[in-house]
Scaffold this motif. Structure first.
Motif, PDB file in Angstrom:
ATOM      1  N   GLU A  51      23.146  20.313  80.618  1.00  0.00           N
ATOM      2  CA  GLU A  51      24.202  21.299  80.960  1.00  0.00           C
ATOM      3  C   GLU A  51      25.178  21.380  79.759  1.00  0.00           C
ATOM      4  O   GLU A  51      25.423  22.460  79.069  1.00  0.00           O
ATOM      5  N   THR A  52      25.320  20.065  79.176  1.00  0.00           N
ATOM      6  CA  THR A  52      26.356  20.116  78.111  1.00  0.00           C
ATOM      7  C   THR A  52      25.776  20.273  76.912  1.00  0.00           C
ATOM      8  O   THR A  52      26.080  21.219  75.935  1.00  0.00           O
ATOM      9  N   GLY A  85      27.751  22.064  86.865  1.00  0.00           N
ATOM     10  CA  GLY A  85      27.511  20.739  87.222  1.00  0.00           C
ATOM     11  C   GLY A  85      26.272  20.777  88.565  1.00  0.00           C
ATOM     12  O   GLY A  85      25.859  19.840  89.186  1.00  0.00           O
ATOM     13  N   GLU A 143      30.680   9.187  88.308  1.00  0.00           N
ATOM     14  CA  GLU A 143      30.827   9.253  86.847  1.00  0.00           C
ATOM     15  C   GLU A 143      30.016   8.509  86.328  1.00  0.00           C
ATOM     16  O   GLU A 143      29.349   9.017  85.151  1.00  0.00           O
ATOM     17  N   THR A 167      23.582  16.390  83.804  1.00  0.00           N
ATOM     18  CA  THR A 167      24.827  16.489  82.872  1.00  0.00           C
ATOM     19  C   THR A 167      24.459  16.663  81.344  1.00  0.00           C
ATOM     20  O   THR A 167      25.191  17.612  80.701  1.00  0.00           O
ATOM     21  N   ARG A 168      23.770  15.867  80.909  1.00  0.00           N
ATOM     22  CA  ARG A 168      23.346  15.969  79.495  1.00  0.00           C
ATOM     23  C   ARG A 168      22.693  17.460  79.257  1.00  0.00           C
ATOM     24  O   ARG A 168      23.012  18.123  78.239  1.00  0.00           O
ATOM     25  N   THR A 226      26.500   9.882  85.978  1.00  0.00           N
ATOM     26  CA  THR A 226      26.248  11.032  84.814  1.00  0.00           C
ATOM     27  C   THR A 226      25.670  10.525  83.375  1.00  0.00           C
ATOM     28  O   THR A 226      25.288  10.975  82.650  1.00  0.00           O
ATOM     29  N   GLN A 227      26.148   9.170  83.324  1.00  0.00           N
ATOM     30  CA  GLN A 227      25.577   8.372  81.857  1.00  0.00           C
ATOM     31  C   GLN A 227      24.344   7.986  82.105  1.00  0.00           C
ATOM     32  O   GLN A 227      23.889   7.356  81.198  1.00  0.00           O
ATOM     33  N   LYS A 232      32.437  19.054  79.185  1.00  0.00           N
ATOM     34  CA  LYS A 232      31.991  20.838  79.577  1.00  0.00           C
ATOM     35  C   LYS A 232      33.144  21.688  79.276  1.00  0.00           C
ATOM     36  O   LYS A 232      32.656  22.593  78.648  1.00  0.00           O
ATOM     37  N   SER A 265      35.693  19.085  83.693  1.00  0.00           N
ATOM     38  CA  SER A 265      35.164  17.713  83.011  1.00  0.00           C
ATOM     39  C   SER A 265      35.614  17.733  81.602  1.00  0.00           C
ATOM     40  O   SER A 265      35.841  18.698  80.707  1.00  0.00           O
TER      41      SER A 265
END
Ligand code: AVI
Length: 328
Positions: free
Chosen positions: A65-66, A163, A51, A62-63, A54-55, A96, A93
């Protein structure tokens, strides 16, 4: 056999050791080159570290795909249509899944996950966000075919697998999974699947070897887990995290490398690592248009559409489970 977290069946011996974990670690350390399946990275600490990854500024998937899910909602709605049952492979998620559900207004949502606690928690928070949407969580190992709830039997299905988790599998496992998904969802189903793209090696390596050392921590957590659960004495401080681009296989590999010869034991068995040798802990395959199409086709899915983020780093693919036809 004991039950941990609801349906998550874990075989434990009389001293409480997860026998599948021990078997994988002992077999993986006995082979050359040494490798341990990446699934063992995800104990509670490992899941939290992922987790955190992903930040990270370097970890773009992650960014990216979002961003696609945020910006292309109308196109998804146009191609997927309303009123499908969304079957998510994994617990969902918090960011998402709501983006997809808001865009396509499904008739039901079915998250599948092997971890019952996590599944129930995320299903409950989703049901709260979408009052009126029937949510049917299913505890199951989605690597196999899954029996879906009776309640969605008559609805057209959309599988959702974001993901680029498919990239963590070698080709034959990925194909098996895609075929099982097709079997689970049935003919005429659609699949929306995230696939990370081949790009500049420096960008890829940085994404898996961040400056803050979070990915290194995630990787060495596997060793911490082995030492704790399998009575190991692997000197963690002597193993350094390495992210390598393997161009032949189009994948990032995570390794734990030693610069000096090491001897250690796990569950009473002795092992040695030579200077420069590594334990291979994860693959993250990257795709281009042709290889992602080919993988989907091999898994029984016909590609229908492909969306990229604004920097062309990540793809979301839409595919359809078409009936088998005669081919030349
Ligand atoms: C879960 N999976 C898609 C991640 C990836 O990018 O392959 C796992 C990961 N490993 C290191 N960083 C992220």
């Amino acid at each position: 056999m004991s039950t941990e977290k609801g349906l998550k069946l874990v075989d434990r011996d009389e001293s409480g050791v997860d026998t599948a974990f021990r078997a994988d670690v002992l077999a993986g350390l006995s082979q050359s080159p040494k490798a341990i399946p990446a699934r063992w990275l995800y104990d509670d600490a490992g899941s939290q570290l992922f987790e955190d990854i992903t930040q990270l500024p370097e970890y773009y998937p992650t960014r990216a795909e979002t961003e696609i899910l945020t910006d292309r909602g109308e196109e998804f709605a146009g191609m997927i249509g309303r009123g499908r049952a969304v079957v998510e492979f994994g617990s969902g998620s918090s960011l998402k899944t709501p983006l997809l559900l808001s865009a396509i207004k499904p008739a039901a949502y079915v998250p599948l996950d092997i971890s019952g606690d996590f599944l129930r928690a995320s299903a409950a928070s989703l049901a709260e966000k979408f009052p009126g949407l029937p949510v049917y969580p299913v505890e199951a190992d989605f690597m196999r075919t899954v029996e879906l709830p009776e309640e969605i039997a008559g609805l057209p299905k959309l599988g959702f697998f974001p993901g680029s988790t498919i990239g963590n599998m070698v080709a034959r496992t990925a194909v098996d999974l895609l075929r099982n998904m097709r079997e689970t969802l049935g003919e005429g189903a659609l699949l929306l699947i995230g696939m990370d793209l081949i790009k500049d090696e420096d960008v890829l390596v940085a994404a898996y070897d961040d400056a803050a050392g979070v990915t290194a921590e995630f990787n060495s957590n596997m060793i911490r887990r082995i030492n704790r659960e399998l009575d190991g004495d692997i000197p963690i401080e002597k193993l350094r995290h390495e992210a390598r681009w393997n161009d032949e296989h189009a994948r990032i590999e995570m390794h734990l490398v030693t610069d000096e010869p090491l001897g250690f034991s796990v569950s009473g068995q002795s092992f040695e690592l030579e200077a420069g040798e590594s334990i291979h802990t994860e693959n993250s395959h990257k795709f281009d248009r042709r290889t992602s199409n080919m993988l989907l086709l091999a898994g029984g899915w016909d590609p229908v559409a492909r969306w990229l983020d604004s920097k062309d780093r990540f793809s979301l693919m839409l595919a359809e489970a078409r009936p088998n036809r005669c081919a030349p």
